[in-house]
Design an enzyme around this catalytic site. Structure first.
Site, PDB file in Angstrom:
ATOM      1  N   GLY A  21       0.989  -1.019  -0.158  1.00  0.00           N
ATOM      2  CA  GLY A  21      -0.007   0.162   0.229  1.00  0.00           C
ATOM      3  C   GLY A  21       0.962   1.281   0.062  1.00  0.00           C
ATOM      4  O   GLY A  21       2.324   1.167  -0.088  1.00  0.00           O
ATOM      5  N   THR A  46      -5.852  -3.176  -2.028  1.00  0.00           N
ATOM      6  CA  THR A  46      -5.923  -1.850  -2.786  1.00  0.00           C
ATOM      7  C   THR A  46      -4.243  -1.519  -2.937  1.00  0.00           C
ATOM      8  O   THR A  46      -4.264  -0.554  -3.458  1.00  0.00           O
ATOM      9  CB  THR A  46      -6.425  -0.898  -1.352  1.00  0.00           C
ATOM     10  N   VAL A  68      -4.110 -11.303   5.690  1.00  0.00           N
ATOM     11  CA  VAL A  68      -4.048 -11.309   7.101  1.00  0.00           C
ATOM     12  C   VAL A  68      -5.377 -12.088   7.592  1.00  0.00           C
ATOM     13  O   VAL A  68      -5.293 -12.538   9.139  1.00  0.00           O
ATOM     14  CB  VAL A  68      -3.774 -10.016   7.744  1.00  0.00           C
ATOM     15  N   TYR A 154     -14.828   0.895   9.577  1.00  0.00           N
ATOM     16  CA  TYR A 154     -13.571   1.147   9.685  1.00  0.00           C
ATOM     17  C   TYR A 154     -13.174   1.696  11.024  1.00  0.00           C
ATOM     18  O   TYR A 154     -12.348   1.327  11.773  1.00  0.00           O
ATOM     19  CB  TYR A 154     -13.316   2.312   8.580  1.00  0.00           C
TER      20      TYR A 154
HETATM   21  P1  NAD Z   1      -3.417   1.674   1.246  1.00  0.00           P
HETATM   22  O1  NAD Z   1      -4.910   1.081   0.989  1.00  0.00           O
HETATM   23  O2  NAD Z   1      -2.879   2.206   0.461  1.00  0.00           O
HETATM   24  O3  NAD Z   1      -2.832   0.437   2.030  1.00  0.00           O
HETATM   25  C1  NAD Z   1      -3.331  -0.789   2.802  1.00  0.00           C
HETATM   26  C2  NAD Z   1      -2.724  -1.901   2.628  1.00  0.00           C
HETATM   27  O4  NAD Z   1      -3.247  -3.101   3.140  1.00  0.00           O
HETATM   28  C3  NAD Z   1      -3.066  -2.474   1.020  1.00  0.00           C
HETATM   29  O5  NAD Z   1      -1.754  -2.728   0.179  1.00  0.00           O
HETATM   30  C4  NAD Z   1      -3.985  -3.530   0.998  1.00  0.00           C
HETATM   31  O6  NAD Z   1      -3.854  -4.364  -0.174  1.00  0.00           O
HETATM   32  C5  NAD Z   1      -3.323  -4.203   2.115  1.00  0.00           C
HETATM   33  N1  NAD Z   1      -4.401  -5.015   2.553  1.00  0.00           N
HETATM   34  C6  NAD Z   1      -5.800  -4.664   3.093  1.00  0.00           C
HETATM   35  N2  NAD Z   1      -6.474  -5.861   3.357  1.00  0.00           N
HETATM   36  C7  NAD Z   1      -5.595  -6.770   3.497  1.00  0.00           C
HETATM   37  C8  NAD Z   1      -5.540  -8.434   3.897  1.00  0.00           C
HETATM   38  N3  NAD Z   1      -6.599  -8.804   4.314  1.00  0.00           N
HETATM   39  N4  NAD Z   1      -4.393  -8.899   4.124  1.00  0.00           N
HETATM   40  C9  NAD Z   1      -3.337  -8.447   3.416  1.00  0.00           C
HETATM   41  N5  NAD Z   1      -3.164  -7.119   3.230  1.00  0.00           N
HETATM   42  C10 NAD Z   1      -4.152  -6.248   2.984  1.00  0.00           C
HETATM   43  O7  NAD Z   1      -3.771   2.617   2.630  1.00  0.00           O
HETATM   44  P2  NAD Z   1      -2.704   3.497   3.375  1.00  0.00           P
HETATM   45  O8  NAD Z   1      -2.990   4.811   3.284  1.00  0.00           O
HETATM   46  O9  NAD Z   1      -1.273   2.909   3.075  1.00  0.00           O
HETATM   47  O10 NAD Z   1      -3.027   3.008   4.889  1.00  0.00           O
HETATM   48  C11 NAD Z   1      -1.903   2.096   5.565  1.00  0.00           C
HETATM   49  C12 NAD Z   1      -2.624   1.845   7.126  1.00  0.00           C
HETATM   50  O11 NAD Z   1      -2.425   3.122   7.802  1.00  0.00           O
HETATM   51  C13 NAD Z   1      -4.096   1.393   7.013  1.00  0.00           C
HETATM   52  O12 NAD Z   1      -4.193   0.487   8.197  1.00  0.00           O
HETATM   53  C14 NAD Z   1      -4.960   2.611   7.429  1.00  0.00           C
HETATM   54  O13 NAD Z   1      -6.040   2.382   8.182  1.00  0.00           O
HETATM   55  C15 NAD Z   1      -3.712   3.287   8.168  1.00  0.00           C
HETATM   56  N6  NAD Z   1      -4.184   4.985   8.248  1.00  0.00           N
HETATM   57  C16 NAD Z   1      -3.882   5.528   6.973  1.00  0.00           C
HETATM   58  C17 NAD Z   1      -4.108   7.036   7.059  1.00  0.00           C
HETATM   59  C18 NAD Z   1      -3.806   7.755   5.598  1.00  0.00           C
HETATM   60  O14 NAD Z   1      -4.109   8.968   5.652  1.00  0.00           O
HETATM   61  N7  NAD Z   1      -3.008   7.142   4.828  1.00  0.00           N
HETATM   62  C19 NAD Z   1      -4.821   7.634   7.978  1.00  0.00           C
HETATM   63  C20 NAD Z   1      -5.182   6.835   9.128  1.00  0.00           C
HETATM   64  C21 NAD Z   1      -4.625   5.437   9.063  1.00  0.00           C
END
Ligand code: NAD
Ligand code: UDP
Length: 324
Positions: A21, A46, A68, A154
Site C-alpha cells: 500500500g 488496494t 491477514v 472502519y
Molecule cells: P492503502 O490502501 O494504500 O494500504 C493498505 C494495504 O493493506 C494495501 O496494500 C492492501 O492491499 C492491504 N490489505 C488490505 N487488506 C488486507 C488483507 N486482508 N491482507 C493483507 N493485506 C491487506 O492505505 P494506506 O493509506 O497505506 O494505509 C495503511 C494503514 O494506515 C491502514 O491500516 C490505514 O488504516 C492506516 N491509516 C492511514 C491513513 C492515511 O491517511 N493514509 C490515516 C489513518 C490510518
C-alpha cells in the site's frame, strides 16, 4: 528527507503487513535503508506491486502475497500492522470485509507477535475519534463514533483493533505500540481510491471538475508521508511506551481551501463543483501532537505547500506514463 542522517542501533527482522500500500511500501523502503531484513505481506486488495518496485530489488526484502485473515507464521523482532483498506469509498464498498480485516487480521498479527516475541505496532487512525466534539483531538478523548453508520466498519474496526492490542499487552505481555494516524498523503497514493488529495490533484491536472463534498467548510490536517513513516519508526523503537500516540500534521485546512490551493498549484482550469457531503463525514479534524513531541521528539517537518508540490509532480509523471 535524508533517511541516512537518522541513527539505527540494531538490525531487526521486520514484518510489514499492508506492505504494497501507500504507507506500507514507503515504510518498507525506509526500513531497508536502515539495513533491516524486511518481509512485506499483502493480499493486493488496494495495494500494488509497483509500489514495491525498489524494495523488490533489495535482497534483504521478501514479499509474501497473503491475506491477514488467514493465520500466518514467521520469526520476527518487530511487526508493523498496516493491512486494512483506508479510503472511505473503498471501505464503504467492502464494510464486512473491513470489519473482519481489522478484527481477525489484527488478532492473527497479535498472535504471531506473541508466538515470536515481536514488538507490535498497530496503525490505528484519527477515525477512532469519529466526528469529534473535542478539538484538536487529544489521545485521552474517547471519540464520537456512530456505530451503526457507514464509516463504522472502519472506525469501530480500528477501535476493536486497539482494544485487542491493549488486551494482548495486559493479558499476554505483548509489547505493543498504538499510533493514531491523521490524514497522510504523498506519492503512491492510489488516485482511484477517492481520497481527497489524490482525487483533487488528478482532477486538476486533467482539467476535470473538482468534486467538493458539502460546502467544503469541513477541516482536515494533512501530513506528508515521509514525516509520518519516520514517526512510525520512532514509535516502534521508543522504550516504555504503548500509546496511543497521535501522529499527524496540526496544520489544519478547510477542504474548500485545499481545492483552491491544488487548482492554483497545478495552474488548472478546473472548476469546483459541489457534491453531497457523505454521511457522518467528520466536520473537524486536527491532531494534538504534544504527546508525540514529548515522548518521541517527533513533529512534522514538511509543509502542506512543499508536500503538495512533490505529490503533484509525482501525479503528473504517473498520468503521463499512463497516457503513453
Ligand atoms: P492503502 O490502501 O494504500 O494500504 C493498505 C494495504 O493493506 C494495501 O496494500 C492492501 O492491499 C492491504 N490489505 C488490505 N487488506 C488486507 C488483507 N486482508 N491482507 C493483507 N493485506 C491487506 O492505505 P494506506 O493509506 O497505506 O494505509 C495503511 C494503514 O494506515 C491502514 O491500516 C490505514 O488504516 C492506516 N491509516 C492511514 C491513513 C492515511 O491517511 N493514509 C490515516 C489513518 C490510518
Ligand atoms: N472530499 C471531497 N471531495 C472528494 C473526496 C473527499 O470534498 O473528492 C472530502 C471528504 O468529504 C472529507 C475530506 O475531503 O471531508 C477528506 O476525505 P478523505 O476521503 O480523503 O478522508 P477522510 O478524512 O474523510 O477519511
Amino acid at each position: 528527507m535524508d533517511f541516512s542522517v537518522l541513527e539505527v542501533a540494531n538490525t531487526w527482522r521486520v514484518l510489514v503487513t499492508g506492505a504494497a500500500g501507500f504507507l506500507g511500501s514507503h515504510l518498507c523502503d525506509l526500513l531497508l535503508s536502515r539495513g533491516h531484513h524486511v518481509t512485506g505481506m499483502d493480499n493486493l486488495m488496494t495495494g500494488h506491486m509497483s509500489n514495491l518496485a525498489s524494495a523488490m530489488r533489495n535482497s534483504a526484502f521478501e514479499f509474501i502475497e497473503h491475506d491477514v485473515l488467514i493465520a500466518f507464521d514467521g520469526v520476527f523482532d518487530q511487526i508493523y500492522h498496516l493491512a486494512s483498506p483506508a479510503s472511505p469509498p473503498v471501505y464503504q464498498k467492502h464494510p464486512i470485509e473491513t470489519a473482519k480485516i481489522n478484527f481477525l487480521g489484527t488478532l492473527n498479527a497479535l498472535e504471531l507477535a506473541q508466538r515470536t516475541g515481536a514488538r507490535f505496532l498497530l496503525a490505528s487512525t484519527s477515525e477512532t475519534y469519529g466526528d469529534p466534539e473535542v478539538h484538536p483531538q487529544t489521545e485521552s478523548y474517547c471519540g464520537n463514533v456512530n456505530q451503526t453508520g457507514p464509516r463504522a466498519c472502519y472506525d469501530e474496526g480500528k477501535r476493536i483493533a486497539e482494544t485487542l492490542a491493549f488486551d494482548f499487552h495486559r493479558m499476554r505481555n505483548v509489547d505493543i505500540r498504538v499510533v493514531r494516524i491523521f490524514n497522510t498523503y504523498g506519492p503512491r497514493m492510489n488516485p482511484n481510491d477517492g481520497r481527497v488529495v489524490s482525487s483533487f490533484i488528478d482532477q486538476a491536472i486533467e482539467g476535470r471538475d473538482i468534486t467538493l463534498f458539502g460546502d467544503g467548510s469541513q477541516t482536515r490536517s494533512f501530513c506528508f508521508y515521509m514525516d509520518l513513516i519516520v514517526g512510525l519508526e520512532r514509535m516502534m523503537n521508543a522504550d516504555d511506551i504503548t500509546g496511543p500516540v497521535n501522529l499527524g500534521n496540526p496544520e489544519e485546512i478547510k477542504i474548500a481551501e485545499l481545492a483552491i490551493s491544488v487548482i492554483a498549484m497545478t495552474n488548472s482550469s478546473s472548476r469546483v463543483v459541489n457534491r453531497a457531503l457523505p454521511e457522518d463525514d467528520p466536520k473537524l479534524r486536527c491532531p494534538d501532537i504534544s504527546k508525540a513531541i514529548r515522548l518521541l521528539n517527533w513533529k512534522p517537518e514538511v509543509s502542506l505547500q512543499e508536500g503538495l508540490a512533490e505529490t503533484i509532480a509525482y501525479c503528473r509523471k504517473n498520468l503521463l506514463r499512463a497516457s503513453t
